[in-house]
Design an enzyme around this catalytic site. Structure first.
Site: not given
Length: 629
Positions: A282, A367, A395
C-alpha cells in the site's frame, strides 16, 4: 510510454515490460497529484498500479469482466478505461465516482462499494456466461483485498465458487502479508509447473490412465493424490483454497510486471476456479504513504511534499467527542467494552484500543459477527459499544433484529457517518438508518444536536436496560450545553404562544433549524422550535401538543420514507381531536444520494436553510397565514 500518450486500453497491447514500468511510474505521479486536489483513496490505488496494468494487458474488458472488491482501488482501472481526462471530478458533485459504477462505464462490470462482495458477484457473472445459449469465452476476474477476506461473505463466495467447477479467477491482493508468506524457491517452482498447460494436461492424463488399469491402477492413482495432498500441506501456503476447490497460484510479487504478465498468461488457460495470490505494498511509490498507509487509505486534500492535510478541522467532530467520552467513561466502568469491524480509526475507537487493549475487539470486516459478538458480551454482563458507520450497519440488520433487539440486550450502537456523507457517493450514504431501525421492537434511537448532547445520550444509554442506537454525522459537533436525557422526552428550545407554527428538528441539523426560525421571524412568523432527541420512542406528550398547532414541519438528515417525520405525523394525527395540523417533513427522497459535500447535497435536495425557510413561508402564504395577511 507516458500517460499523456495513452488513450485507450488498446495502447497496452504489445507494449514491452519496460514501457509498462514507465507508464506505471507516470500513473503514480498522476494519482498522487490528482488525489491531493480532490481527496480519495490513495494508498490502496498506489499499490495496484502494476497489477491493474497487467490485467488490462492480458485481458480485454469489457468483454472480460473485472470485479473490484470494495472498489476503492479501482482508480487505475478508471484511468486506463477512458476516464483520465475527467479525473479531476473524482468524488465531486456530478463527477466521477470513487467506486465502480455500471452506468459510468461498460468496463465497470459490477458496482461495488462495500467489502467482501466481489467473489459472489464474479461467480454470478461467470455462471450467467455459462448459461447463455452461446457461451462466450469471456474471463471473469474478482480482485479481492486480504482485508476483505475477513468478511464471511467472501468465504460464502469461495465455498460456492470452489465447488462450481466454473471458470473464474480470484486475485487475492495481499497488501499486508497477513494470510501467508512466500515459502521460497520450492513454492516458486511449483507455481511455474502448475501454470504450465503441459503439466496440467499431463496430470489429468496420468490419473485417467491409472484409473483405467485393472486391479492396481486405482489404488496407485489414489496414492499419488494422497501423497500430493501431504506435500501440499507441508510446503504450500494456499492449501486452504486448494481444499475449497481452487487451484492456488502464488504468492507473486504484485509490483513485478514481467512476473505478473507471465502468471496471468498461465492462469488464463486454467479450467475451473483459480486463486492467484499477489503481494503488493500500500502506498507504493509515495514514501510518505508507504510509511503511513493507514493515514493515506482515505484522504482529504493534502500537500504532496509534506503529506499533511491542506486544512484541518478547527473544532472537534462528533467522532472526536465520542472518542474522548468512551475513554473517560471506560476508565471508571470496567464493564464497558468496544467492538469494531476494522474501523477503529474511522469510528474514533483508536484511542480506546491504545488505553484499554483488553477490552477492545476488532473483528475484521465482519459487521454481522461484530453485532452478534456484542450481543454475547451483553448477555455475559458487559456493556458493549459497537462503533460502526451507518452504511455498514446495514450489513448486520438480521443480528440487530434477531439477536440483540429480540432479546432486549443492552448493546449500544455508536453510529458514525449518519445522514449525508461527503465524497463517497451512493454506497456510503447514511440516510437510511433511522428508517430501518425504527420498526425494530425494543430499539431506542437517539440523535444528538451537539457534542455535549452526544455525551448525555451515551450517559443515558449506559444506564438503559435494552439496545440503544445513537446516530450522528461525519461533521463538526456544535458546542452547546445539554440537559440530561429523559427516556422518550423531547426538548422545546423556543416556545411560541400562538400555536400556529412548529418546527421539530431531529439530530445534527439543529443549526439549520435555528437559522430557519430566524428567517421566518424576519418574515413575521413566530415559530416554536423543538429538539426531538428521540427518534424512537416518539414523545407522545409532544405529539399531543403539536396536534393543537396549525402547521408542523420536521427537519431530519435522513430519508423521508419511514423516517422520523412520517412517524411523528402518524402520532399527531392519532392525537388530534379535530382537524390535524398541516404537516410537511423535510427529508431526503426515496433515492440513492450521489457524491458531493454535505452542503451541496442539502442544497440539491432543498434541505438548506434558504430552501426550507422559503418553502415554509410559501406554504403559510398559500393558506393565508403569511406576513401580508
Amino acid at each position: 510510454m507516458k500517460l499523456e500518450d495513452f488513450h485507450s486500453i488498446k495502447d497496452l497491447k504489445g507494449l514491452k515490460s519496460s514501457d509498462l514500468k514507465l507508464l506505471a511510474a507516470d500513473i503514480r505521479k498522476f494519482l498522487i497529484h490528482s488525489i491531493s486536489d480532490t481527496g480519495g483513496h490513495l494508498a490502496s490505488n498506489l499499490g495496484v498500479v502494476e497489477l491493474t496494468l497487467a490485467l488490462h494487458t492480458i485481458f480485454n474488458t469489457p468483454h472480460d469482466k473485472i470485479v473490484w472488491d470494495v472498489g476503492h482501488q479501482s482508480y487505475v482501472h478508471k484511468i486506463l478505461t477512458g476516464r483520465k481526462d475527467c479525473f479531476d471530478s473524482l468524488r465531486q458533485m456530478d463527477g466521477l465516482s470513487g467506486f465502480p459504477k455500471i452506468n459510468e462505464s461498460p468496463h465497470d462490470a459490477f458496482g461495488t462499494g462495500h467489502s467482501s462482495t466481489a467473489i459472489s458477484a464474479a461467480l454470478g457473472l461467470a455462471v450467467a456466461r455459462d448459461l447463455k445459449k452461446k457461451p462466450t469465452n469471456a474471463h471473469v476476474i474478482a480482485v479481492v483485498g486480504d482485508g476483505s477476506m475477513t468478511g464471511g461473505l467472501s468465504f460464502e463466495g469461495l465455498n460456492n465458487a470452489g465447488r462450481s467447477n466454473t471458470n473464474v479467477l480470484v486475485i487475492l491482493n495481499d497488501n499486508q502479508m497477513s494470510i501467508s508468506k512466500n515459502v521460497g524457491a520450492l513454492s516458486r517452482h511449483l507455481n511455474e509447473i502448475r501454470t504450465a498447460s503441459e503439466y496440467l494436461g499431463a496430470k489429468e492424463g496420468v490419473h485417467q490412465v491409472l484409473d483405467n488399469l485393472p486391479i492396481l491402477g486405482s489404488p496407485i492413482s489414489k496414492g499419488i493424490k494422497a501423497a500430493k495432498g501431504m506435500i501440499k500441506h507441508m510446503v504450500l501456503p494456499g492449501v486452504l483454497f486448494e481444499e475449497m476447490g481452487f487451484k492456488y497460484i502464488g504468492p507473486v510479487n504484485g509490483h513485478d510486471i514481467p512476473a505478473l504478465l507471465h502468471v496471468l498468461r498461465g492462469v488464463r488457460n486454467i479450467k475451473g476456479p483459480v486463486l492467484l495470490h499477489v503481494h503488493t505494498k500500500k502506498g507504493k511509490g509515495y514514501n510518505i504513504a508507504e510509511r503511513s498507509p493507514k493515514s493515506f487509505h482515505g484522504v482529504s486534500t493534502f500537500c504532496v511534499h509534506t503529506g499533511k492535510p491542506m486544512a484541518s478541522a478547527s473544532k472537534p467532530s462528533y467522532t472526536d467527542v465520542f472518542s474522548k467520552y468512551i475513554c473517560r467513561r471506560a476508565a471508571a466502568d470496567p464493564r464497558i467494552v468496544a467492538v469494531s469491524a476494522a474501523m477503529a480509526d474511522g469510528t474514533g475507537l483508536a484511542k480506546f484500543k491504545e488505553r484499554f487493549s483488553q477490552r477492545f475487539f476488532d473483528v475484521g470486516i465482519a459487521e454481522s459477527h461484530a453485532v452478534l459478538f456484542a450481543a454475547g458480551l451483553a448477555q455475559g454482563g458487559m456493556r458493549p459499544i459497537v462503533g460502526v458507520y451507518s452504511s455498514f450497519l446495514q450489513r448486520a440488520y438480521d443480528q440487530i433484529m434477531h439477536d440483540v433487539a429480540l432479546q432486549n440486550l443492552p448493546v449500544i450502537f455508536a453510529i458514525d457517518h449518519g445522514g449525508a456523507v461527503a465524497g463517497d457517493g451512493e454506497t456510503h450514504q447514511g440516510i437510511y438508518d433511522l428508517s430501518f431501525l425504527s420498526h425494530i421492537p425494543n430499539m431506542t434511537i437517539l440523535a444528538p444536536s451537539s457534542g455535549a448532547e452526544l455525551e448525555a445520550m451515551f450517559d443515558f444509554a449506559l444506564k438503559h436496560d435494552g439496545p440503544v442506537a445513537i446516530r450522528y454525522p461525519k461533521d463538526t459537533a456544535p458546542e452547546k450545553m445539554a440537559s440530561p436525557i429523559v427516556y422518550g422526552r423531547s426538548e422545546i428550545i423556543i416556545p411560541s404562544d400562538d400555536k400556529k407554527l412548529a418546527i421539530v428538528n431531529i439530530g445534527a441539523m439543529m443549526d439549520t433549524a435555528a437559522a430557519v426560525v430566524d428567517k421566518l421571524k424576519e418574515n413575521g412568523h413566530a415559530p416554536s422550535l423543538v429538539n426531538a432527541r428521540f427518534v424512537k420512542p416518539l414523545d407522545m406528550d409532544l405529539s399531543a401538543k403539536l396536534a393543537e398547532y396549525a402547521y408542523v414541519f420536521t427537519i431530519e438528515d435522513g430519508v423521508r420514507l419511514g423516517g422520523y417525520g412520517t412517524r411523528l405525523q402518524d402520532a399527531i394525527i392519532a392525537a388530534s381531536r379535530g382537524k390535524p395540523p398541516r404537516f410537511y417533513p423535510f427529508a431526503f427522497p426515496d433515492a440513492y444520494l450521489e457524491s458531493g459535500t454535505r452542503a451541496q447535497l442539502f442544497a440539491k435536495y432543498k434541505l438548506d436553510t434558504d430552501s426550507i425557510a422559503t418553502k415554509i413561508d410559501n406554504i403559510m402564504k398559500e393558506n393565508n397565514h403569511g406576513k401580508s395577511k
